[in-house]
Every structure is written in C-alpha cells, then in structure tokens.
Motif scaffolding. Structure first.
Motif, PDB file in Angstrom:
ATOM      1  N   PRO A 318     -11.356 -10.290   1.525  1.00 16.03           N
ATOM      2  CA  PRO A 318     -10.649  -9.156   0.904  1.00 16.03           C
ATOM      3  C   PRO A 318      -9.976  -8.252   1.922  1.00 16.03           C
ATOM      4  CG  PRO A 318     -12.999  -8.711   0.986  1.00 16.03           C
ATOM      5  CD  PRO A 318     -12.815 -10.099   1.540  1.00 16.03           C
ATOM      6  N   ILE A 319      -8.764  -7.813   1.592  1.00 16.05           N
ATOM      7  CA  ILE A 319      -8.030  -6.833   2.394  1.00 16.05           C
ATOM      8  C   ILE A 319      -7.444  -5.798   1.437  1.00 16.05           C
ATOM      9  CG2 ILE A 319      -6.026  -6.429   3.870  1.00 16.05           C
ATOM     10  CD1 ILE A 319      -6.365  -9.155   5.046  1.00 16.05           C
ATOM     11  N   SER A 320      -7.660  -4.524   1.760  1.00 16.27           N
ATOM     12  CA  SER A 320      -7.082  -3.452   0.956  1.00 16.27           C
ATOM     13  C   SER A 320      -5.877  -2.861   1.675  1.00 16.27           C
ATOM     14  CB  SER A 320      -8.115  -2.354   0.691  1.00 16.27           C
ATOM     15  OG  SER A 320      -7.511  -1.243   0.061  1.00 16.27           O
ATOM     16  N   LEU A 321      -4.786  -2.762   0.966  1.00 15.75           N
ATOM     17  CA  LEU A 321      -3.590  -2.140   1.554  1.00 15.75           C
ATOM     18  C   LEU A 321      -3.841  -0.686   1.942  1.00 15.75           C
ATOM     19  CD1 LEU A 321      -0.403  -3.334  -0.372  1.00 15.75           C
ATOM     20  CD2 LEU A 321      -0.851  -3.490   2.075  1.00 15.75           C
ATOM     21  N   ASP A 322      -4.790  -0.040   1.255  1.00 18.45           N
ATOM     22  CA  ASP A 322      -5.093   1.359   1.580  1.00 18.45           C
ATOM     23  C   ASP A 322      -5.552   1.511   3.028  1.00 18.45           C
ATOM     24  OD1 ASP A 322      -4.415   2.016  -0.966  1.00 18.45           O
ATOM     25  OD2 ASP A 322      -6.424   2.573  -1.628  1.00 18.45           O
ATOM     26  N   ASP A 323      -6.135   0.458   3.592  1.00 21.82           N
ATOM     27  CA  ASP A 323      -6.592   0.528   4.979  1.00 21.82           C
ATOM     28  C   ASP A 323      -5.429   0.504   5.979  1.00 21.82           C
ATOM     29  OD1 ASP A 323      -9.334   0.747   4.522  1.00 21.82           O
ATOM     30  OD2 ASP A 323      -9.579  -1.413   4.278  1.00 21.82           O
ATOM     31  N   TYR A 324      -4.243   0.215   5.477  1.00 24.87           N
ATOM     32  CA  TYR A 324      -3.065   0.152   6.343  1.00 24.87           C
ATOM     33  C   TYR A 324      -2.155   1.365   6.191  1.00 24.87           C
ATOM     34  CZ  TYR A 324      -4.284  -4.560   7.770  1.00 24.87           C
ATOM     35  OH  TYR A 324      -4.938  -5.652   8.310  1.00 24.87           O
ATOM     36  N   LEU A 344       5.907   3.263  -0.408  1.00 22.59           N
ATOM     37  CA  LEU A 344       5.662   2.102   0.443  1.00 22.59           C
ATOM     38  C   LEU A 344       5.781   2.491   1.912  1.00 22.59           C
ATOM     39  CD1 LEU A 344       5.260  -0.972   0.777  1.00 22.59           C
ATOM     40  CD2 LEU A 344       7.733  -1.233   0.551  1.00 22.59           C
ATOM     41  N   ARG A 345       6.588   3.507   2.193  1.00 22.08           N
ATOM     42  CA  ARG A 345       6.782   3.960   3.571  1.00 22.08           C
ATOM     43  C   ARG A 345       5.528   4.617   4.150  1.00 22.08           C
ATOM     44  NH1 ARG A 345      10.315   8.064   3.994  1.00 22.08           N
ATOM     45  NH2 ARG A 345      10.062   8.623   1.810  1.00 22.08           N
ATOM     46  N   ALA A 346       4.539   4.905   3.276  1.00 20.05           N
ATOM     47  CA  ALA A 346       3.274   5.456   3.761  1.00 20.05           C
ATOM     48  C   ALA A 346       2.355   4.359   4.310  1.00 20.05           C
ATOM     49  CB  ALA A 346       2.565   6.213   2.638  1.00 20.05           C
ATOM     50  N   ILE A 347       2.760   3.094   4.130  1.00 20.26           N
ATOM     51  CA  ILE A 347       1.999   1.948   4.618  1.00 20.26           C
ATOM     52  C   ILE A 347       2.566   1.486   5.966  1.00 20.26           C
ATOM     53  CG2 ILE A 347       1.314  -0.441   4.121  1.00 20.26           C
ATOM     54  CD1 ILE A 347       0.031   1.512   2.233  1.00 20.26           C
ATOM     55  N   ASP A 348       1.685   1.103   6.879  1.00 21.08           N
ATOM     56  CA  ASP A 348       2.106   0.534   8.164  1.00 21.08           C
ATOM     57  C   ASP A 348       2.464  -0.937   7.919  1.00 21.08           C
ATOM     58  OD1 ASP A 348       2.458  -0.287  10.776  1.00 21.08           O
ATOM     59  OD2 ASP A 348       0.758   0.845  11.538  1.00 21.08           O
ATOM     60  N   LYS A 376      -7.071   8.931   9.610  1.00 26.10           N
ATOM     61  CA  LYS A 376      -6.645   7.997  10.647  1.00 26.10           C
ATOM     62  C   LYS A 376      -7.253   6.612  10.426  1.00 26.10           C
ATOM     63  CE  LYS A 376      -6.060  11.483  14.281  1.00 26.10           C
ATOM     64  NZ  LYS A 376      -6.452  11.901  15.652  1.00 26.10           N
ATOM     65  N   LYS A 377      -6.574   5.596  10.975  1.00 25.62           N
ATOM     66  CA  LYS A 377      -7.097   4.228  10.933  1.00 25.62           C
ATOM     67  C   LYS A 377      -8.167   4.054  12.013  1.00 25.62           C
ATOM     68  CE  LYS A 377      -3.022   2.100  11.195  1.00 25.62           C
ATOM     69  NZ  LYS A 377      -1.982   3.101  10.874  1.00 25.62           N
ATOM     70  N   VAL A 378      -9.234   3.336  11.641  1.00 29.38           N
ATOM     71  CA  VAL A 378     -10.292   2.997  12.586  1.00 29.38           C
ATOM     72  C   VAL A 378     -10.384   1.467  12.634  1.00 29.38           C
ATOM     73  CG1 VAL A 378     -12.741   3.196  13.163  1.00 29.38           C
ATOM     74  CG2 VAL A 378     -11.560   5.102  12.012  1.00 29.38           C
ATOM     75  N   TYR A 379     -10.212   0.895  13.809  1.00 26.25           N
ATOM     76  CA  TYR A 379     -10.203  -0.569  13.936  1.00 26.25           C
ATOM     77  C   TYR A 379     -11.630  -1.067  14.143  1.00 26.25           C
ATOM     78  CZ  TYR A 379      -5.164  -0.150  14.217  1.00 26.25           C
ATOM     79  OH  TYR A 379      -3.851   0.119  13.918  1.00 26.25           O
ATOM     80  N   ASN A 380     -12.222  -1.575  13.040  1.00 25.51           N
ATOM     81  CA  ASN A 380     -13.642  -1.926  13.087  1.00 25.51           C
ATOM     82  C   ASN A 380     -13.995  -3.214  12.348  1.00 25.51           C
ATOM     83  OD1 ASN A 380     -13.178  -1.036  10.506  1.00 25.51           O
ATOM     84  ND2 ASN A 380     -14.717   0.592  10.524  1.00 25.51           N
ATOM     85  N   LYS A 381     -12.982  -4.010  11.960  1.00 31.14           N
ATOM     86  CA  LYS A 381     -13.251  -5.262  11.232  1.00 31.14           C
ATOM     87  C   LYS A 381     -12.533  -6.420  11.922  1.00 31.14           C
ATOM     88  CE  LYS A 381     -11.549  -3.615   7.400  1.00 31.14           C
ATOM     89  NZ  LYS A 381     -11.107  -3.423   6.007  1.00 31.14           N
ATOM     90  N   HIS A 397       1.156  -1.563  -3.627  1.00 30.57           N
ATOM     91  CA  HIS A 397       2.424  -2.165  -3.217  1.00 30.57           C
ATOM     92  C   HIS A 397       2.314  -3.663  -2.923  1.00 30.57           C
ATOM     93  CE1 HIS A 397       4.142   1.845  -2.846  1.00 30.57           C
ATOM     94  NE2 HIS A 397       3.067   2.203  -2.173  1.00 30.57           N
ATOM     95  N   ALA A 398       1.232  -4.280  -3.379  1.00 31.48           N
ATOM     96  CA  ALA A 398       0.961  -5.668  -2.967  1.00 31.48           C
ATOM     97  C   ALA A 398       2.045  -6.650  -3.400  1.00 31.48           C
ATOM     98  CB  ALA A 398      -0.395  -6.123  -3.505  1.00 31.48           C
ATOM     99  N   LEU A 399       2.794  -6.346  -4.461  1.00 37.30           N
ATOM    100  CA  LEU A 399       3.823  -7.273  -4.933  1.00 37.30           C
ATOM    101  C   LEU A 399       5.202  -6.980  -4.340  1.00 37.30           C
ATOM    102  CD1 LEU A 399       2.958  -7.739  -8.725  1.00 37.30           C
ATOM    103  CD2 LEU A 399       2.011  -8.871  -6.718  1.00 37.30           C
ATOM    104  N   SER A 400       5.300  -5.945  -3.513  1.00 31.21           N
ATOM    105  CA  SER A 400       6.591  -5.582  -2.945  1.00 31.21           C
ATOM    106  C   SER A 400       7.139  -6.694  -2.057  1.00 31.21           C
ATOM    107  CB  SER A 400       6.457  -4.295  -2.135  1.00 31.21           C
ATOM    108  OG  SER A 400       7.645  -4.030  -1.425  1.00 31.21           O
TER     109      SER A 400
END
Length: 549
Positions: A318-324, A344-348, A376-381, A397-400
């Motif tokens: 699983p991956i959540s777009l919210d984490d990006y 969508l511009r709020a997503i990296d 902030k993003k935390v790189y932990n996975k 935005h997964a279907l964009s």
C-alpha cells in the motif's frame, strides 16, 4: 416603530417599512428576478413573506448551493407535472441519481424524441404562466388519505413514519405533492433547463449547477458510471429496499442484523469480483490506482481489496498519496491566498513518479510518511517489489493523468470509488450522494479530530470545489467503479450525526444546512451500530474499524 433595519450579507444596512415583502426588497436593491429566495434570521423565506422585525437577510440565486437546491426541487416538480401531462396519467416517473450536471429519471414507458420535445414545450409554457408553488399545511392523516386515493404507495410509506400531527404539501398547477424542503415562489424562475433522452432508459433533466457559471453544459454520457447505477438498482431489488419507507420497514422487522449482513455481503462480493479481475491480469498489472471523492471509503476499500488479493496469492504493497504532500511551507495557494491542499499541485508529483518507477523496476526506495503535525515528510519506509507484489496507490488524485504517465496503460488498474445512492425518499425526492459523504465526514471529523459539525460544514464547499476540479473529471478513465453505499448506513449515521447537527445554532452560517440534514434524518428510524462488522466501510467513519491503526 413603523420601520425596520435589514442587514445584508455584506454588512450593509437599509431601512424599510415594517411588513415589507421580500420581493420588494429584491426589486429595491437590484431588481434581480433570478433571486430564488432568501433567509431571514436563519429561516428560508419566499417572495411574498413579510419582514416584520430587524434582522439579517441573505439572498440566494441559482449560483448558491442553497438556491440551487431549491431550484432543483422546483424543476423536478415542474418536470413531473409536465411529463404526466404529455404522456398520460398512467405514467410513473422516478427520480434517480445525479449524473453529469443533470438528474436521471426512470420512466415506465418508451419515450421518443418527440415526447421529449413535447414535455419541454409544456415546461416552457408553465414557466411563462408564472404558476405559483402553494404551501398547503394539512394533517398527516389527510395527506395519507389523499395519497391512498391516487395510489402513491411511495408517499404512503414515507409519511407512515412521520409522527408529526401536520405535514406541508405543495400545490402546483392543480397537482398536490409532498416535497421535502423549500420550493421557489413560482415557476417563472425555472427558465434554465434542458432535457436529454437516453433511449430505453429515461430522461436527463439538466440545469446550471453552481460550478457552471450559470450555463447549461452539453450532456456527456458516462457509460460506465451509468452502468454502475443500473447495478445499484439491482442491489436495491435484492434487498427489496429502494425508499426510506422500505428501509424503515426492514429496521422494525425482527432481524435488522440480517439487513446489515446482506448489505455488507453484496458490497464484499463486488469487491471480490474486482480482486478476481486483477488476479486474472496479474502478469500485466503492476499497480492499482484507487481514487474517489472525500469520504467515499477509499482507505477501507483499499485495505479490504488488499486482503482479497492476498487470498488469491498476490502481495499488495500500500502507498498513500497523502504521504507525498509537499512540505506545508511549499503548499500552493488558492485564489483566496489560502493553502490549497485539495490541488494536485500540493502533491510532490516528481518524487512520487520517480519512486514508483524505481519500484516497478525492482529497485529499493525509501518512501516518505507525511507528518501532519509538523507539516513535513519523514523518510521512514523502505520498499522493494518482489515477483508477486503489486502496488496499491490510494488518494484523491490517484486517477490523474499527471501521475505515472510514462508507465504503460496495461500495467495500471484504475478504480473509482464513490457511494452511489440507490435509496430515495420517494419517487420525487432523492437523497443526494454528497449528503451521504458529508454526514460520513462530519462524524469522522468529530471522532478523530475533535472538529465541530459547524467546522466540517463550513469547509465542505472547498472540498467539493476540489473534487469538481481534480476528481470527477477522471472518473471515466477508471477500469471499474466500486459503490461504497450501504443501504442501512443512514440509520446508523443518524445516531452519531443528529446530536452534532443540533449543536449548530441559529446564528451560525451553517444553520440552514444543519436543519436540512436533520430533516432528512428525521425520516429514517435509528439503527444501533452493534451489528456493523469491524470490516465494514462504515466503521471508517463511526469507529472501531479493524483497519484502524
């Protein structure tokens, strides 16, 4: 004193004689006949209503959510009366779902283009005649007697559970009806509409929505969405529930738990079918993209789908777009200068595309988790895909098309998730799917974040605007649509939502919305949540979900 002070929405004030009618105020300030109604001190008023004391006046047009809703109800009434006049008194018309800026009506007859033309002409003629919508207060028993005489079983079932002594009916062009909520003063305001025939299915009634800048957009048929509606109606037949009256019948039966379990079984079976179709294409499909509007149940659906895929030998990651999300200080601003988290511009996007591409090539990546406290993003996975692994990406935005556009189409499987409501109040009064999602969100926001109902209601317009821009335009690109509506859910949500709605006071800007939702829930008997399974999508909102961290 013979005069009163009226305060308008912008804070300006005007003095009028006591007893001035709303229509006189409208004509005085702008002469805009496209004003549908107003609210005075938190109460909806019509053109002929007199203002007898000081207070705040808000005016509503078709471009406001409140005005648009009243316009829609008046238009439905006008359409029903005109259709029966055109096709005969034995015609049965049922309002169904909203679809592509319009409302779909099911009709018990084969309808031709000539019929549609005739209906439209009758509607236009009634608009020119300025026929009033007349309120008629009567006893519930008298209303039941009337609807029995005209054999309207749908109305009888609804009103049977109304334990008030009196009920308000409306009379339009000699036809009485029960319509939940307010109607326009007369038919003259209902001049913006069009009809589209769907041969063998029914008619789409279209009008300008609040997102269309006062224009009627050209109808675009969404075949997959429409087929999903047909599927929903089959679910209603299996459950033998298509109206709130029939839902109440099931609730008072000796086995309400059976209603819950059967509803859950139908939804689970459909999700299992989706999992099976993915398994059949396992050699090609490497990533599942799952999206839908707010409070559709995306998180639970993604996790249940993962469970079913595991039983079929696949290993979902699983991956959540919210984490990006971009770090909060990098979030773009909307036209009002506020952070636009729906965009969508709020997503990296660049980071997301790079990391998913690497994963599909078998490379190891360290993925982020977004910390909503620090922003902030935390790189932990750390992820690395193996042979039987398949990515499941869930997010608004997964279907964009901006996401993963360099990955071949056959490697992606797109799922659009939404509660497609197949429960009506009766044949003339529909339950809006956005209200289902709003009630879900309000209950969850209060439970998980401590937000008041007023806070959730006040932010809903922004959420809806984001969906119109970033979610709905991509629904046709989905490989499959999954309906997350459960026929019993309003009866359970009622228990949680009603106390929250009653907290909204008369001076609150969200008071009218709260009252409208209370009136909807008033029609439905409560159902305790004890029998709701821990795996249910509804648990995502009311709590104690198996999938909660």
């Amino acid at each position: 004193m013979d005069n009163i002070i009226i305060t308008f929405e912008d804070g300006s004030k005007c003095e009028y004689r006591r007893g001035v009618k709303l229509i006189d105020v409208i004509n005085d300030i702008q002469g805009d006949k496209d004003i549908i109604c107003g609210s005075f001190n938190g109460r909806i008023i019509s053109y002929d209503d007199a203002l007898t004391r000081n207070g705040k006046l808000v005016l509503y047009s078709i471009n406001d959510a409140t005005g648009s809703r009243i316009y829609e109800k008046g238009l439905i009434y006008l359409f029903n009366v005109s259709l029966v006049e055109a096709l005969g008194k034995d015609t049965v018309v049922k309002v169904r779902n909203s679809i592509d800026r319009g409302i779909f009506f099911e009709i018990n007859k084969d309808v031709t283009e000539e019929d549609v033309k005739k209906i439209k002409e009758i509607m236009k003629d009634k608009v020119k005649k300025e026929i009033p919508f007349i309120k008629v207060d009567t006893t519930v028993e008298e209303a039941l007697t009337y609807f029995r005489e005209i054999k309207r079983e749908d109305k009888i079932k609804t009103l049977f559970y109304d334990k008030n002594s009196f009920v308000t009916l409306y009379k339009f062009d000699g036809v009485y009806n029960y319509m939940l909520g307010n109607l326009p003063h007369d038919s003259s305001i209902l001049k913006y509409f069009d009809l589209t025939l769907l041969k063998g299915k029914g008619i789409i009634l279209r009008y300008p929505t609040i997102y269309d800048d006062g224009k009627i957009t050209k109808y675009k048929h969404h075949e997959q969405f429409f087929n999903s509606i047909d599927e929903c109606l089959e679910w209603a037949k299996i459950l033998n529930i298509s109206s709130v009256g029939e839902l109440n019948d099931a609730i008072i039966s000796s086995k309400p738990g059976e209603l819950i379990n059967l509803s859950e079984a139908i939804a689970d079976y459909r999700l299992q079918q989706i999992a099976a179709s993915i398994k059949d294409k396992r050699e090609d499909i490497k990533i599942i993209l799952l999206s839908g509007p707010s409070s559709s149940g995306k998180t639970t659906s993604a996790r249940k789908l993962s469970m079913y895929l595991k039983t079929m030998g696949l290993n979902p990651l699983p991956i959540s777009l919210d984490d990006y999300f971009l770090n909060r200080d990098e979030t773009p601003l909307d036209e009002d200068g506020k952070p636009d988290f729906e965009s969508l511009r709020a997503i990296d996007i660049k980071l997301f595309n790079v990391q998913v591409t690497k994963l599909l090539k078998g490379n190891k990546v360290t993925a982020p988790t977004f910390d909503f406290v620090t922003g902030k993003k935390v790189y932990n996975k750390t992820f690395q895909m193996k042979d039987n692994d398949i990515l499941i990406v869930e997010g608004l935005h997964a279907l964009s098309e901006e996401l993963l556009k360099d990955i071949p189409k056959n490697k992606k499987f797109k799922i659009y998730i939404s509660p497609l409501v197949y429960l009506n109040i009766d044949n003339d009064n529909r339950i809006n799917l956005t209200d289902i999602r709003l009630l879900r969100r309000m209950v969850r926001d209060n439970r998980t974040r401590g937000y008041s109902s007023s806070h959730t209601l006040s932010t809903w317009a922004s959420v809806r605007n984001g969906e119109e821009k970033y979610v709905f335009p991509y629904q046709d690109q989905a490989d499959v649509i999954f309906n997350t509506f459960l026929v019993y859910e309003l009866a359970v949500l009622k228990v949680y939502a009603e106390p929250l709605l009653y907290q909204v006071k008369e001076d609150d800007p969200e008071y009218l919305t709260a009252v409208r939702l209370i009136k909807l829930l008033d029609l439905i008997l409560p159902l305790p949540s004890e029998d709701v399974p821990s795996l249910s999508i509804l648990r995502e909102f009311i709590g104690t979900s198996y999938f909660e961290d």
